[in-house]
Design an enzyme around this catalytic site. Structure first.
Site, mmCIF file in Angstrom:
data_model
loop_
_atom_site.group_PDB
_atom_site.id
_atom_site.type_symbol
_atom_site.label_atom_id
_atom_site.label_comp_id
_atom_site.label_asym_id
_atom_site.label_seq_id
_atom_site.Cartn_x
_atom_site.Cartn_y
_atom_site.Cartn_z
ATOM 1 N N ASN A 145 -18.730 -16.245 -26.737
ATOM 2 C CA ASN A 145 -18.947 -17.568 -26.093
ATOM 3 C C ASN A 145 -19.980 -17.681 -25.509
ATOM 4 O OD1 ASN A 145 -19.275 -16.762 -22.645
ATOM 5 N ND2 ASN A 145 -17.744 -15.428 -23.725
ATOM 6 N N CYS A 203 -12.555 -17.212 -33.082
ATOM 7 C CA CYS A 203 -11.452 -16.420 -33.776
ATOM 8 C C CYS A 203 -10.048 -16.722 -33.435
ATOM 9 C CB CYS A 203 -11.862 -14.845 -33.519
ATOM 10 S SG CYS A 203 -13.618 -14.368 -33.741
ATOM 11 N N ALA A 241 -14.589 -7.342 -31.631
ATOM 12 C CA ALA A 241 -14.754 -6.989 -33.132
ATOM 13 C C ALA A 241 -16.253 -6.312 -33.393
ATOM 14 C CB ALA A 241 -14.576 -8.247 -33.958
ATOM 15 N N CYS A 247 -37.290 -17.549 -26.965
ATOM 16 C CA CYS A 247 -35.769 -16.954 -26.238
ATOM 17 C C CYS A 247 -34.552 -17.698 -26.864
ATOM 18 C CB CYS A 247 -35.805 -17.010 -25.058
ATOM 19 S SG CYS A 247 -35.836 -18.480 -23.876
ATOM 20 N N ASP A 249 -16.641 -4.855 -21.093
ATOM 21 C CA ASP A 249 -15.802 -5.560 -21.595
ATOM 22 C C ASP A 249 -14.629 -6.000 -20.368
ATOM 23 O OD1 ASP A 249 -14.687 -6.466 -24.654
ATOM 24 O OD2 ASP A 249 -12.876 -6.228 -23.064
#
Length: 342
Positions: free
Chosen positions: A128, A184, A36, A168, A57
């Site tokens: 994640n 999600c 998304a 950081c 991905d």
């Protein structure tokens, strides 16, 4: 020779101008995740003329993705195309002068330094915490700025991390949070939210490339209640941070000798199997072998094998495996050993 006319409206914006546009054309960006957030981010960057985009991905397009993952369509889902490849195809049609490098792989400690370096900016389109800590380690180790983003339900956030300048990510989050938290897949997500957060991430990327001032805040928004919160993180540096102070990169530690890593994917009823050793499979040969044990479908990117009515095993060319239909690691290991190997 790139025709600057296609970017004329962007060049007219004085904080970019022609000099800034030429910087964009020379720039290189890695986008982690083509879901998304990643589809929105890469769409904006390609249209803005970022010269090279590495899109990373691990997953394939599913029908449930189409509600919010804006580069995909029903045909992509029917063909079960890898998201990186499907996005690359669409992005090439949007701007053929931009190089879109599709990396169909799970980002992990074995490949992170290879796929996240050689770029000017890293953009987080993941869902994640472990991957974000990994990105942060690479960012600090190699001095590459990165932009964090997250979206779940109606709430989203983003922030910019610049090694040597800002705190950081690990300064703010010293440890990986316990538990899985909301995702999600467990509480849903609104499409306008991912558009908004991804667009802000793309905007901050453009700012970094043209050397403009970026946000110093952890920006948070709830699109349903239309509420906003800005948390100034500029003074949040941890003087004892393992990453940016002590240069201890725990999430890049290769000390594990484990050959296979089994991981449950939160809310997906899926176990991922990652081989630690690099390899390339002959999918047609693998399909021929598995066809004796169940239904097999294969394309140029992956193989889907169904040994049981409620189990589906997806095998990628790099030997990574997704076992759909279970979240039990013991059973997953048994299925993997039975059909694929020890």
């Amino acid at each position: 020779m790139v025709d600057l006319e296609r970017y004329s409206r962007q060049i007219l914006f004085h904080k970019i101008g022609e000099e800034g546009q030429r910087k964009l054309l020379r720039s290189r960006v890695a986008v982690v995740g083509a879901g998304a957030l990643g589809t929105v981010i890469s769409n904006h960057l390609v249209r803005s003329g970022v010269g090279y985009i590495r899109l990373i991905d691990r997953d394939v397009v599913e029908l449930s993705n189409l509600q919010r993952q804006t580069l995909f369509d029903e045909e992509d889902a029917r063909l079960e195309l890898p998201k990186a490849a499907a996005a690359q195809k669409r992005l090439n049609k949007i701007n053929s002068s931009v190089v879109v490098d599709a990396v169909i792989a799970d980002l992990n400690l074995d490949n992170a330094e290879e796929v996240l370096t050689g770029v000017d900016v890293i953009v987080d389109g993941t869902d994640n915490f472990m991957t974000r800590f990994l990105i942060n380690d690479v960012s600090v180790k190699f001095g590459i700025p990165w932009i964090h983003g997250a979206a779940v339900s109606s709430r989203g956030m983003f922030a910019v991390f610049k090694p040597g300048i800002t705190p950081c990510y690990r300064c703010l989050f010293p440890q990986v949070p316990q538990g899985t938290g909301e995702t999600c897949d467990t509480v849903g997500v609104l499409s306008p939210l991912t558009d908004i957060i991804g667009s802000f991430q793309a905007l901050e990327t453009l700012k970094l490339i043209v050397a403009a001032e970026t946000t110093q805040n952890l920006e948070q928004i709830d699109v349903w209640d239309l509420s906003f919160l800005q948390m100034d993180i500029s003074q949040g540096k941890n003087p004892n941070c393992p990453a940016c102070v002590h240069h201890q990169f725990d999430f890049l530690d290769r000390s594990s000798q484990q050959q296979m890593v089994f991981t449950t994917l939160c809310g997906r009823n899926t176990v991922q199997v990652n081989p630690r050793l690099k390899q390339q499979l002959d999918l047609k040969r693998t399909a021929a072998s598995l066809s004796k044990s169940g239904k097999v479908a294969v394309n140029e990117f992956l193989l889907r094998f169904s040994p049981e009515s409620d189990i589906s095993i997806v095998i990628f060319k790099d030997a990574r495996v997704l076992i759909h239909g279970i979240n039990d690691l013991t059973k997953a290991k048994s299925l993997y050993a039975k059909y694929i190997g020890n």
